[in-house]
Write an enzyme that holds these catalytic residues in place. Structure first.
Site, PDB file in Angstrom:
ATOM      1  NE  ARG A 214       6.480  -9.416  -6.533  1.00  0.00           N
ATOM      2  CZ  ARG A 214       5.857  -9.086  -7.697  1.00  0.00           C
ATOM      3  NH1 ARG A 214       5.903  -9.694  -8.805  1.00  0.00           N
ATOM      4  NH2 ARG A 214       5.436  -7.696  -7.708  1.00  0.00           N
ATOM      5  CB  ILE A 216       4.117  -9.848   2.221  1.00  0.00           C
ATOM      6  CG1 ILE A 216       5.224  -8.777   2.594  1.00  0.00           C
ATOM      7  CG2 ILE A 216       3.067  -9.723   3.182  1.00  0.00           C
ATOM      8  CD1 ILE A 216       4.994  -7.210   3.038  1.00  0.00           C
ATOM      9  CG  ASP A 235      -0.313 -12.656  -7.895  1.00  0.00           C
ATOM     10  OD1 ASP A 235      -0.306 -11.554  -8.336  1.00  0.00           O
ATOM     11  OD2 ASP A 235       0.378 -12.865  -6.884  1.00  0.00           O
ATOM     12  CG  ASN A 282      -0.412  -9.551   0.489  1.00  0.00           C
ATOM     13  OD1 ASN A 282       0.248  -9.000   1.121  1.00  0.00           O
ATOM     14  ND2 ASN A 282       0.052 -10.312  -0.718  1.00  0.00           N
ATOM     15  CB  ALA A 292       3.336  18.734  -7.886  1.00  0.00           C
ATOM     16  CG  ASN A 341       6.717   7.796   2.822  1.00  0.00           C
ATOM     17  OD1 ASN A 341       7.442   8.721   3.001  1.00  0.00           O
ATOM     18  ND2 ASN A 341       6.915   6.775   2.289  1.00  0.00           N
ATOM     19  CE1 TYR A 347       1.063   0.803  -0.738  1.00  0.00           C
ATOM     20  CE2 TYR A 347       2.234   1.921   0.792  1.00  0.00           C
ATOM     21  CZ  TYR A 347       1.879   0.760   0.321  1.00  0.00           C
ATOM     22  OH  TYR A 347       2.150  -0.413   0.638  1.00  0.00           O
ATOM     23  CE  LYS A 351      -1.416  -1.177   0.824  1.00  0.00           C
ATOM     24  NZ  LYS A 351      -1.732  -2.157   0.687  1.00  0.00           N
TER      25      LYS A 351
HETATM   26  P1  NAP Z   1       4.612  -7.561  -4.175  1.00  0.00           P
HETATM   27  O1  NAP Z   1       5.872  -8.287  -3.929  1.00  0.00           O
HETATM   28  O2  NAP Z   1       4.438  -6.472  -5.413  1.00  0.00           O
HETATM   29  O3  NAP Z   1       3.569  -8.576  -4.115  1.00  0.00           O
HETATM   30  C1  NAP Z   1       2.264  -8.066  -4.352  1.00  0.00           C
HETATM   31  C2  NAP Z   1       1.452  -9.099  -5.095  1.00  0.00           C
HETATM   32  O4  NAP Z   1       0.181  -8.453  -5.738  1.00  0.00           O
HETATM   33  C3  NAP Z   1       2.120  -9.274  -6.609  1.00  0.00           C
HETATM   34  O5  NAP Z   1       2.136 -10.574  -6.788  1.00  0.00           O
HETATM   35  C4  NAP Z   1       1.263  -8.302  -7.595  1.00  0.00           C
HETATM   36  O6  NAP Z   1       1.377  -8.702  -8.843  1.00  0.00           O
HETATM   37  C5  NAP Z   1      -0.039  -8.843  -6.883  1.00  0.00           C
HETATM   38  N1  NAP Z   1      -0.979  -7.815  -7.564  1.00  0.00           N
HETATM   39  C6  NAP Z   1      -0.793  -6.449  -7.774  1.00  0.00           C
HETATM   40  N2  NAP Z   1      -1.896  -5.964  -8.393  1.00  0.00           N
HETATM   41  C7  NAP Z   1      -2.890  -6.859  -8.428  1.00  0.00           C
HETATM   42  C8  NAP Z   1      -4.151  -7.089  -9.140  1.00  0.00           C
HETATM   43  N3  NAP Z   1      -4.729  -6.192  -9.647  1.00  0.00           N
HETATM   44  N4  NAP Z   1      -4.772  -8.264  -8.966  1.00  0.00           N
HETATM   45  C9  NAP Z   1      -4.239  -9.333  -8.368  1.00  0.00           C
HETATM   46  N5  NAP Z   1      -2.977  -9.369  -7.706  1.00  0.00           N
HETATM   47  C10 NAP Z   1      -2.213  -8.260  -7.835  1.00  0.00           C
HETATM   48  O7  NAP Z   1       4.527  -6.658  -2.855  1.00  0.00           O
HETATM   49  P2  NAP Z   1       4.897  -7.111  -1.415  1.00  0.00           P
HETATM   50  O8  NAP Z   1       6.001  -6.137  -0.912  1.00  0.00           O
HETATM   51  O9  NAP Z   1       4.824  -8.612  -0.968  1.00  0.00           O
HETATM   52  O10 NAP Z   1       3.670  -6.349  -0.599  1.00  0.00           O
HETATM   53  C11 NAP Z   1       2.428  -7.060  -0.208  1.00  0.00           C
HETATM   54  C12 NAP Z   1       1.525  -6.103   0.592  1.00  0.00           C
HETATM   55  O11 NAP Z   1       2.006  -5.592   1.465  1.00  0.00           O
HETATM   56  C13 NAP Z   1       0.948  -5.014  -0.404  1.00  0.00           C
HETATM   57  O12 NAP Z   1      -0.284  -4.639  -0.206  1.00  0.00           O
HETATM   58  C14 NAP Z   1       1.852  -3.912   0.080  1.00  0.00           C
HETATM   59  O13 NAP Z   1       1.081  -2.514  -0.101  1.00  0.00           O
HETATM   60  C15 NAP Z   1       1.961  -3.932   1.604  1.00  0.00           C
HETATM   61  N6  NAP Z   1       3.352  -3.608   2.128  1.00  0.00           N
HETATM   62  C16 NAP Z   1       4.383  -4.077   1.786  1.00  0.00           C
HETATM   63  C17 NAP Z   1       5.617  -3.558   2.813  1.00  0.00           C
HETATM   64  C18 NAP Z   1       6.799  -3.893   2.252  1.00  0.00           C
HETATM   65  O14 NAP Z   1       7.988  -3.266   3.087  1.00  0.00           O
HETATM   66  N7  NAP Z   1       7.361  -4.968   1.187  1.00  0.00           N
HETATM   67  C19 NAP Z   1       5.213  -2.292   3.795  1.00  0.00           C
HETATM   68  C20 NAP Z   1       3.997  -1.968   3.720  1.00  0.00           C
HETATM   69  C21 NAP Z   1       3.080  -2.611   3.083  1.00  0.00           C
HETATM   70  P3  NAP Z   1       1.919  -7.561  -9.936  1.00  0.00           P
HETATM   71  O15 NAP Z   1       3.219  -8.127 -10.332  1.00  0.00           O
HETATM   72  O16 NAP Z   1       1.132  -7.530 -10.738  1.00  0.00           O
HETATM   73  O17 NAP Z   1       2.154  -6.268  -9.151  1.00  0.00           O
END
Ligand code: NAP
Length: 441
Positions: A214, A216, A235, A282, A292, A341, A347, A351
């Site tokens: 799902r 990104i 995933d 990703n 805290a 942040n 986080y 990152k």
């Molecule tokens: P997302 O919708 O939560 O998608 C992340 C996917 O990674 C989910 O399917 C998640 O499954 C999976 N995942 C989490 N833990 C895992 C594990 N241990 N093993 C395998 N898969 C795992 O997040 P997103 O918003 O698309 O973000 C994707 C990336 O972009 C992330 O690295 C995030 O930090 C980064 N990012 C996003 C934004 C934003 O604005 N959305 C901004 C900056 C950076 P679960 O359901 O288990 O969590």
């Protein structure tokens, strides 16, 4: 996720009032459509005397069949070779080119300034002048962002003059819609990349994308597939149905596992035993709390997912020599890892660590004829950001040069550029996909 503010503020009548009140009026950004040319309009190019990129830029513009702009009329892109600037007194060449040119730039226009990495400029005076280009380009991005336009600085190492094509194709086209104010460094090729088919640059390449069911990750998989890649999508088992649906649509294979499991690196390596061209890290999570109120488990579980597991997977694939020649590792960091942040110490640490990993591993990867880079998304319209409270959500959208959030496809296009076999001179970079967000700029 709909951006109601943009819709309302650009509606007839409201638009006039908004203009009078000085409210941000985000324009709809051009995005890539299949079959579109690299630049949908004319390109105006210039150079400071003594520049070393004239031949390469001219060959590039011929290759993409760019229409050259004359002394008048609109231009969709402005390209300036600043490599000849060797003294602060010569920075006025920027004013001489852009003063008459910038008013001709159309909506969703593109500006690229090309320079030399200061450390390789040859003298303290030249290094000073080349370093100054960063302030100019970032300011220009802020001046043109209101029209949906972007500005970038590309630093070309001596000897890397022939490695510009994939980066300029990205930065001059609508594929880079949400990338602005960035400094990209291009070095000599780490590997030969003959005969690129620019319509299907990833054809025949096998790519692993984690967190692909799902958001990104799904957009990354879709874009890489569009560009010809064969995919292995990973995933967690809990998202099996979603992952399978994406995989079926993209004719991909799947791996269902938790990347933090002890045997995850070995399992992934076994599934990729024939080798892999590109690994996209990703998968990531947020577990927000101020320090805290941060229990150790909340800190550690996030660090395992966002950083440590990526290190272990990289080590396993490299130890087993599974990353193929001209291979790529592309990581998803975050603007929080650059700006910090409140409520995200865990986080942001993870990152920022991803950026550190990219910088530390780049020389080793180059020796293996491969590259490692990162993207750092800002505010991207996903389920995650839709669930934010309205005040930080609106601030996240508006506090950028483009005054709007990005789309998952904007991150995906940036990854597709870094993943391309033609991006063989791009190594150790972290590129923000944030519309030039003001935080951490
Ligand atoms: P997302 O919708 O939560 O998608 C992340 C996917 O990674 C989910 O399917 C998640 O499954 C999976 N995942 C989490 N833990 C895992 C594990 N241990 N093993 C395998 N898969 C795992 O997040 P997103 O918003 O698309 O973000 C994707 C990336 O972009 C992330 O690295 C995030 O930090 C980064 N990012 C996003 C934004 C934003 O604005 N959305 C901004 C900056 C950076 P679960 O359901 O288990 O969590």
């Amino acid at each position: 996720m709909s951006d109601r503010y943009s819709q309302v503020v650009n509606a007839p009548v409201v638009s006039t009032v908004a203009k009078q009140l000085g409210l941000p009026q985000p324009v709809e950004l051009d995005r890539y459509k299949a079959g579109a040319p690299v630049v949908s309009g004319r390109v105006l190019s210039g150079a400071a005397p003594g520049g070393r990129l004239g031949r390469a830029l001219s060959a590039f513009l011929d290759q993409v069949k760019a229409e050259r702009a004359g002394t008048e009329g609109p231009a969709k892109a402005l390209l300036f070779d600043a490599t000849g600037i060797a003294d602060s007194s010569e920075l006025v060449e920027l004013q001489r080119f852009f003063y008459p040119a910038v008013g001709r730039l159309q909506r969703s226009g593109r500006i690229v300034v090309l320079g030399t990495p200061p450390a390789e400029a040859g003298s303290p005076r030249a290094a000073t002048a080349q370093r100054a280009l960063e302030g100019f380009t970032r300011s220009l991005g802020k001046e043109v962002g209101g029209k949906g336009s972007t500005a970038q600085l590309v630093l070309v190492e001596p000897g890397a003059e022939d490695e510009l094509a994939s980066t300029l194709r990205f930065l001059l086209s609508p594929r880079s819609a949400y990338v602005s104010g960035q400094v990209v460094r291009i070095g000599p090729a780490v590997a030969a990349a003959p005969g690129i088919d620019w319509d299907q640059p990833l054809a025949g390449k096998l790519m692993l994308v984690t967190g692909a069911s799902r958001g990104i990750g799904e957009a990354i998989a879709t874009t890489l597939r569009r560009d010809g890649a064969e995919l292995v999508l990973l995933d967690v088992p809990a998202l099996s149905a979603d992952l399978k649906a994406v995989a079926q649509r993209l004719e991909a294979e799947t791996i269902e596992l938790d990347i933090t499991a002890e045997d995850a690196p070995a399992q992934i390596a076994e599934r990729l035993s024939g080798g892999v061209d590109v690994v996209v890290h990703n998968a990531g999570v947020t577990r927000d709390r101020t320090i805290a109120k941060m229990p150790e488990e909340r800190w550690s579980s996030l660090m395992e997912i966002n950083l440590s597991s990526e290190e272990r997977i990289n080590d396993e694939l490299l130890d087993r020599q599974l990353l193929r020649p001209n291979g790529r590792i592309v990581c998803v960091s975050s603007m929080s890892g650059i700006a910090g942040n409140s409520g995200q110490t865990n986080y942001a640490t993870s990152k920022a660590g991803v950026i550190g990993m990219v910088e530390a591993m780049a020389p080793e990867l180059a020796k293996r004829k491969a590259t490692i880079n990162a993207v750092a998304p800002g505010f991207i319209e996903t389920q995650m950001t839709a669930a934010m409270p309205i005040a930080p959500r609106e601030a996240g959208r508006r506090l950028s040069s483009l005054s709007q959030g990005g789309l998952p496809v904007d991150v995906a296009e940036t990854i597709a550029w870094l993943a391309s076999p033609a991006s063989t001179g791009v190594n150790g970079n972290t590129v923000r996909v944030c519309g030039q967000n003001l935080l951490g700029a």
